[in-house]
Design a protein around this motif. Sequence first.
Motif, short mmCIF file in Angstrom:
data_model
loop_
_atom_site.label_atom_id
_atom_site.label_comp_id
_atom_site.label_asym_id
_atom_site.label_seq_id
_atom_site.Cartn_x
_atom_site.Cartn_y
_atom_site.Cartn_z
N VAL A 271 0.84 -1.19 0.04
CA VAL A 271 0.14 0.08 0.13
C VAL A 271 0.75 1.17 -0.12
O VAL A 271 1.77 1.25 0.67
N SER A 272 0.45 2.21 -0.75
CA SER A 272 1.04 3.33 -0.94
C SER A 272 1.02 4.59 0.19
O SER A 272 -0.03 4.38 0.78
N GLU A 273 1.83 5.35 0.51
CA GLU A 273 1.60 6.52 1.55
C GLU A 273 0.34 7.21 1.08
O GLU A 273 -0.29 7.73 1.87
N ALA A 274 0.11 7.70 -0.11
CA ALA A 274 -0.93 8.17 -0.82
C ALA A 274 -2.42 7.71 -0.33
O ALA A 274 -3.11 8.38 0.03
N VAL A 275 -2.39 6.51 -0.56
CA VAL A 275 -3.78 5.53 -0.08
C VAL A 275 -3.76 5.75 1.40
O VAL A 275 -5.04 5.95 1.81
N LEU A 276 -2.74 5.47 2.24
CA LEU A 276 -3.00 5.40 3.50
C LEU A 276 -3.32 6.92 3.92
O LEU A 276 -4.38 6.91 4.91
N ASP A 277 -2.78 7.91 3.45
CA ASP A 277 -3.38 9.44 3.76
C ASP A 277 -4.75 9.54 3.17
O ASP A 277 -5.44 9.93 3.92
N ALA A 278 -5.30 9.03 2.14
CA ALA A 278 -6.82 8.89 1.74
C ALA A 278 -7.40 8.23 2.62
O ALA A 278 -8.68 8.84 2.92
N ILE A 279 -7.03 7.05 3.05
CA ILE A 279 -7.90 6.28 4.05
C ILE A 279 -7.76 7.19 5.23
O ILE A 279 -9.09 7.08 5.91
N GLY A 280 -6.72 7.71 5.73
CA GLY A 280 -6.94 8.45 7.11
C GLY A 280 -7.69 9.48 6.93
O GLY A 280 -8.56 9.85 7.92
N THR A 281 -7.90 10.41 5.87
CA THR A 281 -8.54 11.39 5.57
C THR A 281 -10.28 10.74 5.59
O THR A 281 -11.18 11.62 6.37
N ALA A 282 -10.54 9.81 4.72
CA ALA A 282 -11.93 9.17 4.63
C ALA A 282 -12.48 8.89 6.17
O ALA A 282 -13.61 8.94 6.54
#
Length: 289
Positions: free
Chosen positions: A63-74
């Motif tokens: 998993v990429s940092e960008a996806v982790l960040d997007a999930i964190g925001t969601a």
Amino acid sequence: MNNRDEVREFLTTRRDRLAPEQVELPGGTNRRVPGLRRTEVAMLAGVSVEYYSRLERGNLSGVSEAVLDAIGTALRLDDAERSHLTDLARAANESPIRARRRSAPAGVRPGMQLALDSITAGPAFVRNGRMDVLAENALFRALYADLYALPERPVNLARFVFLHRDLAEAFYPSWSTSADINVAILRTEAGRNPHDRALQDLVGELSTRSEEFRVRWGAHNVRHHTSGEKVFHHPVVGELRMIYEAMEPMDQPGLNFLIYSAEPGSPSEESLKLLASWAATSGHPSPHH
């Protein structure tokens, strides 16, 4: 601690606590889940339902940092929760050999003990992520006199809270808050250092012996314990209301150096002076052990 189980339960509990209205989605009564649906989280994060479902099943491999960040925001994660998710992802992608090299510090440098001893106006101590107290000053030892009277070493704040409930409830006017904080710190450390055998043993012991711990552990709450206010009730000097600041030594990640202070001119400042006098005259043992 199984990484896939940790990931699955963490993401599920974060999704369950988030109501649709909190993220500007329609709610309604015809919902079979307590919080958001997986499809809703996927939409908010900008990923496919299949991909998010794979992540929530516990597979953070690649998993990429960008996806982790997007999930964190969601999921409206706070800073501690985002860091925890990153730790879980790192563990999923890290080789077992390298992961086992990371361990909680077992002690402190002599210079750190000297720094603690130089703090005379308030209690100060150093702990690791397992809540073991590794070093302290005289006022901290006097503050936790009942804990230091127990035979267990190293002194462990989580064991005190959950396994010596009568003493802890008398000492912490808000026992439930203290219990929540202790478990959240341990859960954070479990994400940061999942192969720590001593931590696994501690969690197993507390889960077996305390239902209160077991319930809190299952909530998967995490915390960055950096600053705030605490109230204690000391058996000799009474109420102590203090603020605390926590710092992490630059070369020893995982350690916390915490200092308690009372407001100048407050009753707690006078009580701290009384505590220092009591410690000096009562034959209280030296903090070095």
